[in-house]
Structures are given as structure tokens and as C-alpha cells.
Design a protein around this motif. Structure first.
Motif, PDB file in Angstrom:
ATOM      1  N   THR A 122     -10.513 -16.398 -81.604  1.00 15.03           N
ATOM      2  CA  THR A 122     -11.565 -17.118 -80.890  1.00 15.03           C
ATOM      3  C   THR A 122     -10.982 -18.332 -80.175  1.00 15.03           C
ATOM      4  O   THR A 122     -10.349 -19.180 -80.789  1.00 15.03           O
ATOM      5  N   ALA A 123     -11.191 -18.402 -78.862  1.00 19.21           N
ATOM      6  CA  ALA A 123     -10.631 -19.482 -78.057  1.00 19.21           C
ATOM      7  C   ALA A 123     -11.068 -19.324 -76.612  1.00 19.21           C
ATOM      8  O   ALA A 123     -11.657 -18.311 -76.236  1.00 19.21           O
ATOM      9  N   ASP A 124     -10.775 -20.333 -75.814  1.00 25.13           N
ATOM     10  CA  ASP A 124     -10.866 -20.209 -74.371  1.00 25.13           C
ATOM     11  C   ASP A 124      -9.537 -19.672 -73.878  1.00 25.13           C
ATOM     12  O   ASP A 124      -8.484 -20.217 -74.221  1.00 25.13           O
ATOM     13  N   TYR A 125      -9.581 -18.619 -73.095  1.00 24.00           N
ATOM     14  CA  TYR A 125      -8.367 -17.988 -72.594  1.00 24.00           C
ATOM     15  C   TYR A 125      -8.168 -18.343 -71.126  1.00 24.00           C
ATOM     16  O   TYR A 125      -9.072 -18.181 -70.307  1.00 24.00           O
ATOM     17  N   TYR A 126      -6.966 -18.804 -70.801  1.00 23.12           N
ATOM     18  CA  TYR A 126      -6.646 -19.266 -69.459  1.00 23.12           C
ATOM     19  C   TYR A 126      -5.562 -18.409 -68.823  1.00 23.12           C
ATOM     20  O   TYR A 126      -4.543 -18.124 -69.446  1.00 23.12           O
TER      21      TYR A 126
ATOM     22  N   GLY B 256     -10.673 -20.555 -67.094  1.00 26.29           N
ATOM     23  CA  GLY B 256     -10.839 -20.163 -68.479  1.00 26.29           C
ATOM     24  C   GLY B 256     -12.010 -19.231 -68.697  1.00 26.29           C
ATOM     25  O   GLY B 256     -13.010 -19.285 -67.982  1.00 26.29           O
ATOM     26  N   THR B 257     -11.885 -18.367 -69.687  1.00 29.38           N
ATOM     27  CA  THR B 257     -12.966 -17.480 -70.088  1.00 29.38           C
ATOM     28  C   THR B 257     -13.049 -17.478 -71.613  1.00 29.38           C
ATOM     29  O   THR B 257     -12.026 -17.448 -72.298  1.00 29.38           O
ATOM     30  N   GLN B 258     -14.251 -17.528 -72.139  1.00 30.50           N
ATOM     31  CA  GLN B 258     -14.455 -17.642 -73.584  1.00 30.50           C
ATOM     32  C   GLN B 258     -14.337 -16.298 -74.281  1.00 30.50           C
ATOM     33  O   GLN B 258     -14.871 -15.291 -73.811  1.00 30.50           O
ATOM     34  N   VAL B 259     -13.652 -16.307 -75.417  1.00 27.63           N
ATOM     35  CA  VAL B 259     -13.584 -15.150 -76.305  1.00 27.63           C
ATOM     36  C   VAL B 259     -14.029 -15.604 -77.681  1.00 27.63           C
ATOM     37  O   VAL B 259     -13.447 -16.522 -78.256  1.00 27.63           O
ATOM     38  N   THR B 260     -15.065 -14.970 -78.200  1.00 34.58           N
ATOM     39  CA  THR B 260     -15.577 -15.298 -79.526  1.00 34.58           C
ATOM     40  C   THR B 260     -15.562 -14.047 -80.385  1.00 34.58           C
ATOM     41  O   THR B 260     -16.152 -13.027 -80.015  1.00 34.58           O
ATOM     42  N   VAL B 261     -14.883 -14.123 -81.518  1.00 36.02           N
ATOM     43  CA  VAL B 261     -14.788 -13.006 -82.453  1.00 36.02           C
ATOM     44  C   VAL B 261     -15.555 -13.401 -83.713  1.00 36.02           C
ATOM     45  O   VAL B 261     -15.132 -14.288 -84.452  1.00 36.02           O
ATOM     46  N   SER B 262     -16.672 -12.739 -83.945  1.00 38.66           N
ATOM     47  CA  SER B 262     -17.536 -13.107 -85.060  1.00 38.66           C
ATOM     48  C   SER B 262     -18.405 -11.932 -85.476  1.00 38.66           C
ATOM     49  O   SER B 262     -18.749 -11.078 -84.660  1.00 38.66           O
ATOM     50  N   SER B 263     -18.768 -11.906 -86.769  1.00 41.62           N
ATOM     51  CA  SER B 263     -19.677 -10.899 -87.280  1.00 41.62           C
ATOM     52  C   SER B 263     -21.126 -11.276 -87.021  1.00 41.62           C
ATOM     53  O   SER B 263     -22.022 -10.463 -87.174  1.00 41.62           O
TER      54      SER B 263
END
Length: 121
Positions: A90-94, A114-121
Motif C-alpha cells: 500500500t502506497a502512492d506509486y510514482y 502518483g497513483t494510489q494503491v491500497t491493499v486491504s481486506s
């Protein structure tokens, strides 16, 4: 005058996959190496993967075996295929690129928004 536009981020479950895209535009003469970096809240920005204009790749240890970087030089686009995602991803990816402008004699380093990636249940 070189702009990098990222897309493909979003919310995904642990173990899932996501593909990020980054397209370069502007008065570009040539693009050299391209890459992906990420920054989690409260953390320092870190390298994820890079790829040269000839297709030689380099990965952070955390990305090896799970992520794949590729590029389409005809489209001035770099991709990051992310598999087996975990909450630690999970982070902002640049997006990053080294490019030379037309009518310029120098190479410069450019960053996307940047584009957001969130990994969550």
C-alpha cells in the motif's frame, strides 16, 4: 515539457493483482530509463523497479518474483504488473523517466503525479 500520466491504481484484496500504466507526453526527443517508485504514508520514497530503453530491468528485493516492469517504446509507456499483493504494498506509486526534449542538449529526470494503491481486506 515532459509529462507523465499514471493510471491503474485502486483498491485490491491481499493476494490480488493490479497493473499500473504511465504514458509520457510532450515535446520529447528521446526517453531513456523509466521506472516506478512508491511512498507509503510516513515513509521515504523507495525504488520499486526500473527498465532501460533496451529492456534491461532492475527490481527492489521486495518486488522480485511478484512484480514485472515492461515498456512499449512506440507508445512512450511503461507498465508495472503487480501480483501477490500484500498490505505492505500500500502506497502512492510514482512513475519516473529520464528524457531529452526536442531542441535540448540535456537529459532531465521527470516524475508523474502518483497513483494510489491500497491493499486491504
Amino acid at each position: 515539457q515532459v509529462q507523465l500520466g499514471e493510471s491503474g491504481g485502486g483498491l485490491v484484496q491481499p493476494g490480488g493483482s493490479l497493473r499500473l500504466s504511465c504514458a509520457a507526453s510532450g515535446s520529447i526527443f528521446s526517453i531513456g530509463a523509466m521506472g516506478w517508485y512508491r511512498q507509503a504514508p510516513g515513509k521515504q520514497r523507495e525504488l520499486v523497479a526500473t527498465i532501460t530503453s533496451g529492456g534491461i530491468t532492475n527490481y527492489a528485493d521486495s518486488a522480485k518474483g511478484r512484480f514485472t516492469i515492461s515498456r512499449d517504446n512506440a507508445k512512450n509507456t511503461v507498465y508495472l504488473q503487480m501480483n501477490s499483493l500484500t498490505p505492505e504494498d500500500t502506497a502512492d506509486y510514482y512513475c519516473n523517466a529520464v528524457a531529452r526534449l526536442r531542441a535540448s542538449s540535456a537529459w532531465y529526470n521527470y516524475w508523474g503525479q502518483g497513483t494510489q494503491v491500497t491493499v486491504s481486506s
